[in-house]
Motif scaffolding. Structure first.
Motif, PDB file in Angstrom:
ATOM      1  N   GLU A   1       0.977  -1.093  -0.011  1.00  0.00           N
ATOM      2  CA  GLU A   1      -0.113  -0.116  -0.018  1.00  0.00           C
ATOM      3  C   GLU A   1       0.787   1.336   0.216  1.00  0.00           C
ATOM      4  O   GLU A   1       0.884   1.914   0.944  1.00  0.00           O
ATOM      5  N   PRO A   2       1.592   1.427  -1.159  1.00  0.00           N
ATOM      6  CA  PRO A   2       2.398   2.635  -1.034  1.00  0.00           C
ATOM      7  C   PRO A   2       1.802   3.991  -1.068  1.00  0.00           C
ATOM      8  O   PRO A   2       0.762   4.351  -1.500  1.00  0.00           O
TER       9      PRO A   2
ATOM     10  N   ALA B   1       6.254  24.862  -0.855  1.00  0.00           N
ATOM     11  CA  ALA B   1       5.021  24.351  -0.443  1.00  0.00           C
ATOM     12  C   ALA B   1       4.478  23.088  -1.197  1.00  0.00           C
ATOM     13  O   ALA B   1       4.499  22.770  -2.035  1.00  0.00           O
ATOM     14  N   LEU B   2       3.711  22.322  -0.219  1.00  0.00           N
ATOM     15  CA  LEU B   2       3.170  20.987  -0.740  1.00  0.00           C
ATOM     16  C   LEU B   2       1.821  21.292  -0.613  1.00  0.00           C
ATOM     17  O   LEU B   2       1.005  21.528   0.506  1.00  0.00           O
ATOM     18  N   VAL B   3       1.080  20.990  -1.842  1.00  0.00           N
ATOM     19  CA  VAL B   3      -0.231  21.030  -1.899  1.00  0.00           C
ATOM     20  C   VAL B   3      -1.056  19.936  -2.660  1.00  0.00           C
ATOM     21  O   VAL B   3      -0.175  19.083  -3.217  1.00  0.00           O
ATOM     22  N   GLY B   4      -2.379  19.900  -2.322  1.00  0.00           N
ATOM     23  CA  GLY B   4      -3.103  18.752  -3.009  1.00  0.00           C
ATOM     24  C   GLY B   4      -4.122  18.143  -2.058  1.00  0.00           C
ATOM     25  O   GLY B   4      -4.006  18.519  -1.033  1.00  0.00           O
ATOM     26  N   PRO B   5      -4.767  17.027  -2.586  1.00  0.00           N
ATOM     27  CA  PRO B   5      -6.013  16.544  -2.022  1.00  0.00           C
ATOM     28  C   PRO B   5      -5.242  15.671  -0.674  1.00  0.00           C
ATOM     29  O   PRO B   5      -4.075  15.338  -0.700  1.00  0.00           O
ATOM     30  N   SER B   6      -6.299  15.445   0.295  1.00  0.00           N
ATOM     31  CA  SER B   6      -5.954  14.673   1.466  1.00  0.00           C
ATOM     32  C   SER B   6      -5.491  13.365   1.073  1.00  0.00           C
ATOM     33  O   SER B   6      -6.005  12.690   0.299  1.00  0.00           O
ATOM     34  N   GLY B   7      -4.745  12.842   1.762  1.00  0.00           N
ATOM     35  CA  GLY B   7      -4.287  11.269   1.486  1.00  0.00           C
ATOM     36  C   GLY B   7      -3.214  11.261   0.247  1.00  0.00           C
ATOM     37  O   GLY B   7      -2.887  10.223   0.057  1.00  0.00           O
ATOM     38  N   GLY B   8      -2.630  11.986   0.052  1.00  0.00           N
ATOM     39  CA  GLY B   8      -1.875  12.227  -1.172  1.00  0.00           C
ATOM     40  C   GLY B   8      -0.383  12.041  -0.799  1.00  0.00           C
ATOM     41  O   GLY B   8       0.811  11.626  -1.607  1.00  0.00           O
ATOM     42  N   GLY B   9       0.026  12.044   0.595  1.00  0.00           N
ATOM     43  CA  GLY B   9       1.291  11.866   1.029  1.00  0.00           C
ATOM     44  C   GLY B   9       1.982  12.890   1.523  1.00  0.00           C
ATOM     45  O   GLY B   9       3.294  12.729   1.807  1.00  0.00           O
TER      46      GLY B   9
ATOM     47  N   LEU C   1       4.549  22.700  -4.829  1.00  0.00           N
ATOM     48  CA  LEU C   1       4.508  21.297  -5.429  1.00  0.00           C
ATOM     49  C   LEU C   1       3.037  20.526  -5.236  1.00  0.00           C
ATOM     50  O   LEU C   1       2.734  20.652  -4.137  1.00  0.00           O
ATOM     51  N   VAL C   2       2.409  20.121  -6.395  1.00  0.00           N
ATOM     52  CA  VAL C   2       1.296  19.616  -6.088  1.00  0.00           C
ATOM     53  C   VAL C   2       1.448  18.181  -5.989  1.00  0.00           C
ATOM     54  O   VAL C   2       2.141  17.201  -7.056  1.00  0.00           O
ATOM     55  N   VAL C   3       0.900  17.563  -4.894  1.00  0.00           N
ATOM     56  CA  VAL C   3       1.181  16.103  -4.333  1.00  0.00           C
ATOM     57  C   VAL C   3      -0.034  15.420  -4.740  1.00  0.00           C
ATOM     58  O   VAL C   3      -0.964  15.622  -3.969  1.00  0.00           O
ATOM     59  N   GLU C   4       0.036  14.478  -5.500  1.00  0.00           N
ATOM     60  CA  GLU C   4      -1.253  13.588  -5.414  1.00  0.00           C
ATOM     61  C   GLU C   4      -0.844  12.093  -6.003  1.00  0.00           C
ATOM     62  O   GLU C   4      -0.090  11.792  -6.678  1.00  0.00           O
ATOM     63  N   GLY C   5      -1.489  11.296  -4.793  1.00  0.00           N
ATOM     64  CA  GLY C   5      -1.233   9.782  -5.351  1.00  0.00           C
ATOM     65  C   GLY C   5       0.321   9.367  -4.876  1.00  0.00           C
ATOM     66  O   GLY C   5       0.823   8.642  -5.648  1.00  0.00           O
ATOM     67  N   GLY C   6       0.930  10.396  -4.078  1.00  0.00           N
ATOM     68  CA  GLY C   6       2.223   9.821  -3.624  1.00  0.00           C
ATOM     69  C   GLY C   6       3.312  10.446  -4.544  1.00  0.00           C
ATOM     70  O   GLY C   6       4.467  10.113  -4.470  1.00  0.00           O
ATOM     71  N   GLU C   7       2.645  11.327  -5.713  1.00  0.00           N
ATOM     72  CA  GLU C   7       3.656  11.589  -6.690  1.00  0.00           C
ATOM     73  C   GLU C   7       3.483  13.346  -6.895  1.00  0.00           C
ATOM     74  O   GLU C   7       2.494  13.695  -6.525  1.00  0.00           O
ATOM     75  N   ILE C   8       4.520  13.985  -7.430  1.00  0.00           N
ATOM     76  CA  ILE C   8       4.503  15.402  -7.560  1.00  0.00           C
ATOM     77  C   ILE C   8       4.016  15.487  -9.234  1.00  0.00           C
ATOM     78  O   ILE C   8       4.761  15.081 -10.173  1.00  0.00           O
ATOM     79  N   VAL C   9       2.710  16.048  -9.086  1.00  0.00           N
ATOM     80  CA  VAL C   9       2.078  15.950 -10.636  1.00  0.00           C
ATOM     81  C   VAL C   9       2.398  17.370 -11.119  1.00  0.00           C
ATOM     82  O   VAL C   9       2.367  17.595 -12.403  1.00  0.00           O
ATOM     83  N   GLU C  10       2.635  18.324 -10.576  1.00  0.00           N
ATOM     84  CA  GLU C  10       2.962  19.785 -10.663  1.00  0.00           C
ATOM     85  C   GLU C  10       3.951  20.474  -9.851  1.00  0.00           C
ATOM     86  O   GLU C  10       3.985  20.091  -8.673  1.00  0.00           O
TER      87      GLU C  10
END
Length: 602
Positions: free
Chosen positions: A364-365, A381-389, A556-565
Motif C-alpha cells: 500500500e504505497p 509548499a506542498l499542496v494537493g488532496p488529502s491522502g496524497g502523502g 509542489l502539487v502532490v497527488e497519489g504519492g507523486e508530484i504532478v505539478e
C-alpha cells in the motif's frame, strides 16, 4: 515421533523463570536491606513463638505451682516479648516498603524510558491507556511478587518454624497431627493456580479497557457533548466495568476457594489436638501449661500456614502484571538509539528527496519515487488532496519513519546516516493539531530551548504575535494552559507553538497546515507569526488554504504519492492544471483567472 515434553525454560515469562529473573535482576540489588528485614522478621517470629511458650509457664505458675511471683515475672517477660515483636515488625515493614518504593520507581522509569525509544509507528498501533495500565499495575505487581517471597520466607516460614519448635517441645505426637492437613491442602491449591493465571490476565486487560474508554471520553468531551454521546459512552464503560466486576468476583471465588478447606482441615487438627491434649492432662499427668502452650502455638501457626499455602496463587496472580510490564521493556526498541552516528552538519540547509518511496503497510504505497529539492532559505509548499502523502513527507524528514526506498539528503548528507537527535535538534515543527503540555505558557514556550532565559521567551512570544494576548491574562506568562492547551483558543495555541519553534531557532522549519483550523482573524495573526519564523530558514509547508502559500518560492502539487505539478503560484495558474483547479475551487471562480504578481519571500 512424539514431541519433546515442554520444559519450564521454554517460556521466558513462565512462573519459575520470571521469579528467578525478578529476584536476580531487581531483588539482589537490595540484598543488604532484605537481609536486615529478614533478621527483624526472625526476631519477630522468635518473640511470637516465645510468647506461646511463656504462656504455658504462666498457666503452670497459676494452676500448678500457685506462685504469684512467678506469674508476675513471666507476665513481664510476655510484655517484653510483645514490645520486641512490635518494634521488629515495624522496622521490617518500613524497610520492605522503602525497597518496594525504590523498585516500583525504577520499573516505572524503565518503562517510560523504553517508550521514549519507540517510533511513532509503535504508538499508532496501540492505545495509550494500555501503557498507563502497564506502568501502574505492572510495576506494582513486580514489587508484590518480591514482597510475597520475602514475607513468605522471613515472616511466615520463620514464624511457622519457630512455632513448630515450641509445639514439638511441648508434645511431638500432637505436632504430627498438624502435618496431616498439608497433603490434601496442597493438592487442591495446585489445581487453582492455572485458573488464577487466566483470570488475572483478563482482569488486567479489562482494567485497560476501562482506562481507554475513560481517557477517550474525557479527552473528547467536546465531541461527546456535541454529538450527545453521553449515554453511548456510559454504556461502553458500563460494559467494561461489568466485565471486570464479573471477572473480579470470579477471581475472588477461585482464589479464596482454599479458605473453607483450610479452615475445615484446621478445625479437624485443632479438635484432634484438644482431644489428645485434654486426655494427656487428665489421664497422662501432663501439665495444663504444656497443653495451653501447645494450643497457643498451634493456633498462632494457622495464619502463616494458610498464607504459605496461598503463596503460589498470589505469585501467579501478580506475575501476570509483571509480565505485562516486562514484555514491553524486553521488546526490541522500534527506534534504536543512533547517537553513535555523526551529527548533521548544516551549511545551507538544502533538502533533497531523491526517488523516495514509502508504505505504512505492505503493498500500500504512500509515496512513489518522489523527488524534489527545497532550496536553502526559501519556502517550499506542498499542496494537493488529502491522502496524497504530504504529511508523510514531513514524517520522513523527521525520521518518524524510515524510507522504504530512495534517500533524503540535507546538505548532501543522508539523514539515515546521521543521528536522529542532531536532525531533530535542527528542525522546528508546527502542526495543525498543536500539542501543549499541562503547564504554564512560559514553560510551553521554553520547551523550544533548554535553559531559555525570560528575555528569550518574551522575545520569541513577541515575534510570534503572542506577547499581547499573553499579557492580557492576569497571570501573564504564568497562565496555565490546561490539558492539551484547552484554556487557550486555537489561534492562541498556534502562536504559542510558533513561539516555541522560534525559540528553538532551527534552520529548518516544517509546517503542517498550521492555519487550517483557524478563523480569518486568527489565521492572519498566526500567518504573520509564521512569516517571522520562516525568514532566512529552509521551510517546507503543507497547506490546504492556497492563499496562505501564494508567496512560496516553489509549490509542489502532490497527488497519489507523486508530484504532478511544480512551479510558482503565477506559473501554475497560467498552466491551468491541477493547482489552478484547486485554486479556482477554493475561490469559487467561474471565469478566467486573474494573475496578481506575488513577490517571493527570502
Amino acid at each position: 515421533m512424539a514431541p519433546f515434553p515442554k520444559k519450564i525454560t521454554d517460556d521466558p515469562y513462565g512462573a519459575v523463570i520470571l521469579i528467578r529473573r525478578l529476584v536476580m535482576e531487581q531483588g539482589v540489588t537490595y540484598w543488604r536491606r532484605y537481609l536486615l528485614a529478614l533478621v527483624l522478621m526472625g526476631v519477630s517470629a522468635g518473640a511470637t513463638a516465645g510468647s506461646a511458650w511463656v504462656l504455658g509457664q504462666v498457666i503452670n505458675q497459676a494452676y500448678v505451682d500457685k506462685n504469684v511471683r512467678g506469674i508476675v515475672i513471666w507476665s513481664l517477660v510476655i510484655t517484653v516479648l510483645f514490645a520486641i515483636k512490635g518494634a521488629s515488625t515495624y522496622g521490617g515493614t518500613v524497610i520492605l516498603s522503602k525497597i518496594s518504593n525504590a523498585i516500583l520507581a525504577n520499573n516505572q522509569r524503565a518503562l517510560f524510558a523504553k517508550l521514549m525509544n519507540e517510533s511513532v509507528g509503535f504508538f499508532s498501533e496501540r492505545h495509550s491507556s494500555e501503557f498507563l495500565a502497564r506502568l501502574t499495575a505492572g510495576a506494582k505487581s513486580i514489587t508484590d511478587v518480591l514482597n510475597s517471597l520475602i514475607n513468605a520466607v522471613g515472616r511466615d516460614l520463620l514464624l511457622l518454624i519457630s512455632l513448630a519448635v515450641v509445639m514439638v517441645m511441648q508434645d511431638p505426637f500432637m505436632s504430627m497431627l498438624g502435618l496431616l492437613v498439608t497433603p490434601p491442602a496442597m493438592l487442591v491449591l495446585r489445581k487453582l493456580v492455572k485458573r488464577i493465571k487466566g483470570l488475572a490476565y483478563t482482569q488486567f486487560t479489562g482494567t485497560a479497557d476501562i482506562l481507554e474508554t475513560m481517557q477517550e471520553s474525557l479527552q473528547g468531551i467536546r465531541t461527546v457533548k456535541a454529538f450527545t454521546l453521553e449515554q453511548t459512552m456510559r454504556e461502553r464503560i458500563d460494559a467494561s466495568i461489568a466485565a471486570v466486576e464479573r471477572n473480579a468476583n470470579k477471581m475472588a471465588r477461585v482464589s479464596n476457594r482454599s479458605n473453607p478447606l483450610m479452615e475445615m482441615l484446621g478445625g479437624f487438627a485443632v479438635a484432634g489436638g484438644l482431644l489428645y491434649g485434654g486426655y494427656s492432662v487428665v489421664a497422662l499427668a501432663a501439665t495444663p501449661g504444656q497443653f495451653f502452650s501447645f494450643l497457643s502455638a498451634f493456633l498462632l501457626a494457622t495464619e502463616p500456614a494458610k498464607r504459605l499455602a496461598r503463596l503460589n496463587i498470589e505469585l501467579n496472580s501478580n506475575l501476570v502484571g509483571a509480565r505485562m510490564l516486562l514484555e514491553v521493556v524486553d521488546s526490541p526498541a522500534s527506534e534504536l538509539s543512533d547517537d553513535d552516528k555523526p551529527s548533521l552538519k548544516l551549511s545551507d540547509a538544502r533538502i533533497e528527496l531523491r526517488d523516495v518511496s514509502f508504505a505504512y503497510r505492505a503493498n500500500e504505497p504512500v509515496l512513489n519515487r518522489m523527488s524534489f529539492v527545497a532550496e536553502p532559505g526559501k519556502v517550499t509548499a506542498l499542496v494537493g488532496p488529502s491522502g496524497g502523502g504530504k504529511s508523510t513527507v514531513l514524517a520522513l524528514l523527521l525520521r518518524f519513519y524510515e524510507v522504504t526506498q530512495g534517500d533524503i539528503l540535507i546538505d548532501s548528507q543522508s539523514i539515515s546516516a546521521v543521528s536522529r537527535r542532531s536532525l531533530r535538534q535542527q528542525t522546528a515543527y508546527v502542526g495543525q493539531d498543536v500539542y501543549l503540555f499541562r503547564d504554564t505558557i512560559r514553560e510551553n514556550i521554553a520547551f523550544g530551548k533548554e535553559g531559555a532565559t525570560e528575555a528569550e521567551i518574551i522575545e520569541a512570544a513577541k515575534a510570534a504575535c503572542a506577547h499581547e494576548f499573553i499579557m492580557s491574562f492576569p497571570l501573564g506568562y504564568d497562565t496555565p494552559v490546561g490539558e492539551h492547551g484547552t484554556q487557550l483558543s486555537g489561534g492562541q495555541r498556534q502562536r504559542v507553538a510558533v513561539a516555541r519553534a522560534l525559540l528553538k531557532n532551527a534552520p529548518i522549519i516544517l509546517l503542517d497546515e498550521a492555519t487550517a483550523a483557524l478563523d480569518s482573524e486568527s489565521e492572519k495573526q498566526v500567518q504573520e507569526a509564521i512569516e517571522h519564523l520562516c525568514q532566512n530558514r529552509t521551510t517546507i509547508v503543507i497547506a490546504h488554504r492556497l492563499h496562505t502559500i501564494m508567496h512560496a518560492d516553489a509549490i509542489l502539487v502532490v497527488e497519489g504519492g507523486e508530484i504532478v505539478e511544480r512551479g510558482r503560484h503565477e506559473d501554475l495558474l497560467r498552466r491551468g492544471g491541477r493547482y489552478a483547479s484547486f485554486f479556482r475551487l477554493q475561490h469559487r471562480e467561474t471565469g478566467p483567472l486573474t494573475l496578481t504578481p506575488i513577490s517571493a519571500t527570502a
